[in-house]
Write an enzyme that holds these catalytic residues in place. Structure first.
Site, PDB file in Angstrom:
ATOM      1  N   LYS A   8      35.748  48.505  36.961  1.00 25.48           N
ATOM      2  CA  LYS A   8      36.266  47.176  36.983  1.00 25.48           C
ATOM      3  C   LYS A   8      37.187  47.382  38.334  1.00 25.48           C
ATOM      4  O   LYS A   8      36.821  46.365  39.476  1.00 25.48           O
ATOM      5  CB  LYS A   8      37.253  46.807  35.860  1.00 25.48           C
ATOM      6  CG  LYS A   8      38.140  45.700  36.439  1.00 25.48           C
ATOM      7  CD  LYS A   8      39.347  45.431  35.601  1.00 25.48           C
ATOM      8  CE  LYS A   8      40.342  44.337  35.882  1.00 25.48           C
ATOM      9  NZ  LYS A   8      41.199  44.645  36.882  1.00 25.48           N
ATOM     10  N   ASN A   9      37.879  48.039  38.687  1.00 28.54           N
ATOM     11  CA  ASN A   9      38.890  48.072  39.860  1.00 28.54           C
ATOM     12  C   ASN A   9      38.199  48.170  41.009  1.00 28.54           C
ATOM     13  O   ASN A   9      38.567  47.952  42.020  1.00 28.54           O
ATOM     14  CB  ASN A   9      40.126  49.047  39.873  1.00 28.54           C
ATOM     15  CG  ASN A   9      41.032  48.662  38.735  1.00 28.54           C
ATOM     16  OD1 ASN A   9      41.331  47.597  38.306  1.00 28.54           O
ATOM     17  ND2 ASN A   9      41.601  49.659  38.188  1.00 28.54           N
TER      18      ASN A   9
ATOM     19  N   ARG B 180      43.533  38.676  39.802  1.00 23.83           N
ATOM     20  CA  ARG B 180      44.487  39.137  40.771  1.00 23.83           C
ATOM     21  C   ARG B 180      43.512  39.587  41.935  1.00 23.83           C
ATOM     22  O   ARG B 180      44.041  39.307  43.169  1.00 23.83           O
ATOM     23  CB  ARG B 180      45.287  40.447  40.267  1.00 23.83           C
ATOM     24  CG  ARG B 180      45.933  41.185  41.088  1.00 23.83           C
ATOM     25  CD  ARG B 180      47.317  40.345  41.483  1.00 23.83           C
ATOM     26  NE  ARG B 180      48.176  41.168  42.158  1.00 23.83           N
ATOM     27  CZ  ARG B 180      49.250  40.711  42.794  1.00 23.83           C
ATOM     28  NH1 ARG B 180      49.651  39.563  42.392  1.00 23.83           N
ATOM     29  NH2 ARG B 180      49.996  41.581  43.685  1.00 23.83           N
TER      30      ARG B 180
ATOM     31  N   CYS C 251      46.919  39.441  35.316  1.00 25.54           N
ATOM     32  CA  CYS C 251      47.881  39.903  34.397  1.00 25.54           C
ATOM     33  C   CYS C 251      49.403  39.703  34.658  1.00 25.54           C
ATOM     34  O   CYS C 251      49.626  40.308  35.721  1.00 25.54           O
ATOM     35  CB  CYS C 251      47.613  41.272  33.724  1.00 25.54           C
ATOM     36  SG  CYS C 251      46.085  41.377  32.900  1.00 25.54           S
TER      37      CYS C 251
ATOM     38  N   ARG D 137      54.512  42.442  41.366  1.00 32.67           N
ATOM     39  CA  ARG D 137      53.384  42.515  42.150  1.00 32.67           C
ATOM     40  C   ARG D 137      53.154  41.543  43.287  1.00 32.67           C
ATOM     41  O   ARG D 137      52.199  40.801  43.552  1.00 32.67           O
ATOM     42  CB  ARG D 137      52.160  42.428  41.441  1.00 32.67           C
ATOM     43  CG  ARG D 137      52.200  43.350  40.060  1.00 32.67           C
ATOM     44  CD  ARG D 137      50.804  43.822  39.570  1.00 32.67           C
ATOM     45  NE  ARG D 137      50.171  42.404  38.871  1.00 32.67           N
ATOM     46  CZ  ARG D 137      48.866  42.560  38.551  1.00 32.67           C
ATOM     47  NH1 ARG D 137      48.119  43.454  38.608  1.00 32.67           N
ATOM     48  NH2 ARG D 137      48.405  41.507  37.973  1.00 32.67           N
ATOM     49  N   PRO D 138      54.013  41.543  44.408  1.00 35.51           N
ATOM     50  CA  PRO D 138      53.901  40.867  45.206  1.00 35.51           C
ATOM     51  C   PRO D 138      52.942  41.179  46.342  1.00 35.51           C
ATOM     52  O   PRO D 138      52.653  42.489  46.107  1.00 35.51           O
ATOM     53  CB  PRO D 138      55.566  40.795  46.048  1.00 35.51           C
ATOM     54  CG  PRO D 138      56.030  42.396  45.676  1.00 35.51           C
ATOM     55  CD  PRO D 138      55.354  42.415  44.339  1.00 35.51           C
ATOM     56  N   ILE D 139      52.565  40.388  47.264  1.00 35.28           N
ATOM     57  CA  ILE D 139      51.677  40.940  48.148  1.00 35.28           C
ATOM     58  C   ILE D 139      52.127  41.083  49.629  1.00 35.28           C
ATOM     59  O   ILE D 139      51.437  41.023  50.532  1.00 35.28           O
ATOM     60  CB  ILE D 139      50.443  39.981  48.336  1.00 35.28           C
ATOM     61  CG1 ILE D 139      50.837  38.521  48.472  1.00 35.28           C
ATOM     62  CG2 ILE D 139      49.480  39.886  46.826  1.00 35.28           C
ATOM     63  CD1 ILE D 139      49.784  37.508  49.056  1.00 35.28           C
TER      64      ILE D 139
ATOM     65  N   ASP E 258      47.625  52.275  34.170  1.00 36.98           N
ATOM     66  CA  ASP E 258      46.764  51.599  33.415  1.00 36.98           C
ATOM     67  C   ASP E 258      46.275  52.076  32.015  1.00 36.98           C
ATOM     68  O   ASP E 258      45.589  51.535  31.156  1.00 36.98           O
ATOM     69  CB  ASP E 258      45.284  51.348  34.197  1.00 36.98           C
ATOM     70  CG  ASP E 258      45.391  50.102  35.060  1.00 36.98           C
ATOM     71  OD1 ASP E 258      46.731  49.422  35.300  1.00 36.98           O
ATOM     72  OD2 ASP E 258      44.460  49.782  36.068  1.00 36.98           O
TER      73      ASP E 258
ATOM     74  N   ILE F 239      55.449  52.142  38.042  1.00 41.67           N
ATOM     75  CA  ILE F 239      54.608  51.627  38.827  1.00 41.67           C
ATOM     76  C   ILE F 239      55.053  49.736  38.759  1.00 41.67           C
ATOM     77  O   ILE F 239      55.403  49.230  39.561  1.00 41.67           O
ATOM     78  CB  ILE F 239      53.111  51.757  38.524  1.00 41.67           C
ATOM     79  CG1 ILE F 239      52.772  53.131  38.924  1.00 41.67           C
ATOM     80  CG2 ILE F 239      52.263  51.017  39.583  1.00 41.67           C
ATOM     81  CD1 ILE F 239      53.016  53.740  40.030  1.00 41.67           C
TER      82      ILE F 239
ATOM     83  N   ARG G 255      38.407  40.622  30.338  1.00 43.47           N
ATOM     84  CA  ARG G 255      38.292  40.732  31.797  1.00 43.47           C
ATOM     85  C   ARG G 255      38.076  42.060  32.225  1.00 43.47           C
ATOM     86  O   ARG G 255      37.687  42.253  33.313  1.00 43.47           O
ATOM     87  CB  ARG G 255      39.909  40.396  32.344  1.00 43.47           C
ATOM     88  CG  ARG G 255      40.193  38.967  32.408  1.00 43.47           C
ATOM     89  CD  ARG G 255      41.467  38.596  32.944  1.00 43.47           C
ATOM     90  NE  ARG G 255      41.468  39.452  34.028  1.00 43.47           N
ATOM     91  CZ  ARG G 255      42.590  40.254  34.608  1.00 43.47           C
ATOM     92  NH1 ARG G 255      43.377  40.440  33.643  1.00 43.47           N
ATOM     93  NH2 ARG G 255      42.523  40.998  35.671  1.00 43.47           N
TER      94      ARG G 255
END
Length: 418
Positions: free
Chosen positions: A22-23, A92, A116, A121-123, A304, A326, A396
């Protein structure tokens, strides 16, 4: 809305075949638009995240064809236009369009991505990288406009070895003039998979899989054929299922080397496990002993798999400790595990699991993708019937999870409810 019903205490035996990562796939699909030619990607998992990315590609004017695990993308007629919030918020990974469109057109306009709710989780690392390449970032509410007259190679140090930032900067730097040196880069298998894909199209990227990646800018990318690497998080999830309920459960089509941290902990617990070249075979053991884990960037213990692994820790004798390093919001599954009979307390980024406890069926809720996987594993282990609500998160990220578990003996079904 969808829910999953599980009747627990069933023996899992037979073979589960692992799907594409998936990732990896969610980065490869946006990356494909860097080429003006047809790109073919195989071993693409049939999950809703891929559906959402296809929707964005088609919105931009790409022609997308899917046939089983094969995906063909023709981006020759792409129009660079604003990506609206209605489609960007579905996942995401829509943020990979930032790097790809910026790299190709020197401008991107899109809304903050969804996904999720497992933490802030900032960018900011992504944006910092774009700015280092010469882009200007403007924020209008929840919308970002990133543009540049020209992108130029730069030395970029990531404060955190972020997978998303590593990939996004690679995408943006592919067409930048000169050389970009990305330090403290993430090392996950899907980083290597994406870099290989870009190189097959004509990019010049070295060092993927190490902490320093060099991207030498090129002027054009061509079409190619590429395969998605097997999903090591899916592999780990089913291996944990085997440790809970398995009898010679074989997980094939895997790359065990990607799961050294998990395998080490399973062996420490005393899980009966056999490692092959492309498979892992696992059975439920008699007595498991408590262990401590700390999540870390690859090749450390994967965040994960922290949630699925916690289900296994409830079946270990003694006190285990989990440190989540994390994401700050990744214990939302704990109240539901306790509702099923676990004995878990949390404080800050740590969870204490007292075992062994018997789990009983209950009505619970998937708060995010991996929490949903954790609760499915708990339901497989528990006595009686469990109902997991809001399983759209799970769908997902896990291709055919119902069919795969059912074929090896689970009593599990997906239901549509109003």
């Amino acid at each position: 809305m969808k829910r999953i019903k599980v009747i627990g205490k069933q023996k899992l035996t037979g073979t589960i075949t692992i799907s594409g990562s998936k990732n990896s796939a969610v980065a490869l699909v946006p990356a494909s638009l860097l080429s003006d030619e047809v790109v073919e990607i195989d071993n693409v998992p049939n999950i809703s995240d891929i559906d959402a990315l296809s929707e964005i590609l088609e919105y931009l004017g790409a022609k997308v064809t899917r046939n089983g695990t094969k995906m063909k993308i023709d981006s020759s007629n792409i129009q660079n236009r604003e990506i609206p919030e209605a489609i960007s918020k579905k996942l995401r990974a829509s943020y990979y369009f930032m790097g790809a469109l910026l790299g190709k057109y020197k401008r991107v306009e899109m809304y903050f991505p969804g996904g999720c709710s497992i933490g802030e989780r900032p960018i900011n690392l992504h944006l910092k990288g774009f700015e280092a390449l010469g882009a200007k970032v403007t924020r209008e509410g929840n919308k970002y406009i990133v543009e540049a007259d020209e992108l130029t190679g730069a030395n970029i140090y990531l404060d955190i070895a972020s997978v998303g930032a590593t990939i996004n900067i690679m995408l943006a730097a592919t067409f930048a003039k000169g050389t970009t040196i990305l330090e403290n880069a993430a090392k996950e298998p899907h980083i290597v998979n994406v870099a290989t894909f870009l190189n097959q199209m004509g990019a010049s990227i070295t060092g993927a899989g190490t902490s320093e990646i060099r991207i030498h800018g090129v002027e054009k990318l061509s079409g190619c054929f590429h395969e998605v690497v097997p999903d090591y998080i899916e592999t780990g999830t089913y291996v944990i299922a085997g440790a809970l309920c398995g009898e010679n459960l074989k997980i094939e089509g895997a790359i065990p080397d990607h799961l050294e941290a998990l395998i080490s902990k399973l062996q420490e617990i005393n899980v009966p496990i056999t490692i092959g070249k492309d498979y892992i075979e696992v059975s439920k053991g008699e007595h498991y002993k408590a262990v401590n884990i700390k999540t870390a960037v690859y090749p450390g213990f994967p965040t994960d798999l922290q949630q699925p692994f916690m289900t296994l820790l409830t079946q270990c004798e003694g006190t285990s400790k989990v440190e989540e390093n994390i994401f700050e919001n990744r214990f939302m599954h704990v109240p539901y595990l306790n509702q099923m009979g676990a004995s878990i307390t949390t404080e800050g980024n740590a969870a204490i699991i007292n075992g062994k406890t018997e789990l009983s069926g209950s009505i619970v809720e998937a708060t995010d993708l991996r929490a949903g996987a954790c609760l499915i594993l708990a339901a497989l282990t528990a006595s009686g019937e469990s109902v997991i609500n809001k399983v759209e998160y799970v769908l997902r990220g896990y291709e055919g999870i119902i069919d795969k578990l059912e074929k090896v003996g689970a009593k599990i079904e997906l239901e549509e409810i109003e």
